[in-house]
Design a protein around this motif. Structure first.
Motif: not given
Length: 223
Positions: A168-193
């Motif tokens: 759809r030609g969007f400029s970026k993808v954003e999200l919010e997560t909590s510091s407790t969710q370490t596995a999710a944070i690691a996943l998002y970083k791996k995907l380029g977030f």
């Protein structure tokens, strides 16, 4: 295990709401552990033990730290349980209306066959946001069932959102997560977030967030 990622159907509602509730409440225990092992909370616990000892009462030695630990657990439980209650009452009550009524929004589920029966094992959503002349997507409601973790499903679900936004030609993808969710944070970083902002503003009172030792992280991926 054969997995299919597809758009949400009204018949999925009960399974999706149950998975959402279970997935969010799973963060209560690690949140409590992180809080109680922080230097400040550890110091308070030891200080209360010492005060109880100085008071010369075995009951005080147990009760004072016990009340403190119970208070911290209550805060961790309230932070996540109240979030679930609020979201089940609002946007998760009408998923088609809130996530599928516009062409640039979507809500997906991951379906797997378990004992030859289809079962919802994951979910993710995206909402289009306008920023000046640009549009971007915001990722919401990423939940993966415990039975399907460490199988690459989380990456597939997040990539589904990224690909949808790129189309759809969007400029970026954003999200919010909590510091407790370490596995999710690691996943998002791996995907380029990347983490672009941290804050402590949530639906819960600020004193609860402070006792939980939780930080909200805003992450984004440029497309």
């Amino acid at each position: 295990m054969q997995l299919v990622i597809r758009p949400f159907r009204p018949s999925d509602k009960d399974a999706v709401r149950t998975l959402f509730s279970i997935g969010i409440k799973e963060h209560i225990s690690p949140c409590f552990h992180n809080a109680m092992t922080s230097p400040f909370h550890s110091a308070v616990t030891l200080a209360l033990f010492a005060i109880g000892y100085l008071l010369g009462s075995n009951i005080s030695v147990l009760v004072l730290p016990g009340v403190w630990v119970a208070l911290v657990y209550y805060c961790c439980h309230e932070l996540y349980a109240s979030f679930v209650k609020e979201k089940l009452r609002t946007d998760m009550q009408d998923i088609p209306g809130n996530y599928q009524s516009r062409p640039d929004d979507c809500f997906w589920v991951a379906e797997a066959k378990v004992d030859e029966r289809p079962q919802i094992v994951g979910m993710v959503a995206v909402l289009a946001k306008q920023s000046g002349n640009e549009k971007h997507g915001e990722l919401f409601r990423m939940i993966i069932s415990q039975s399907c973790r460490r199988m690459g499903l989380g990456a597939r679900m997040a990539q589904t959102v990224v690909d949808f936004c790129k189309e759809r030609g969007f400029s970026k993808v954003e999200l919010e997560t909590s510091s407790t969710q370490t596995a999710a944070i690691a996943l998002y970083k791996k995907l380029g977030f990347n983490i672009v902002l941290s804050h402590t503003e949530t639906h819960a009172p600020s004193w609860i967030v402070a006792l939980c030792k939780v930080t909200i992280l805003r992450m984004e991926k440029q497309l």
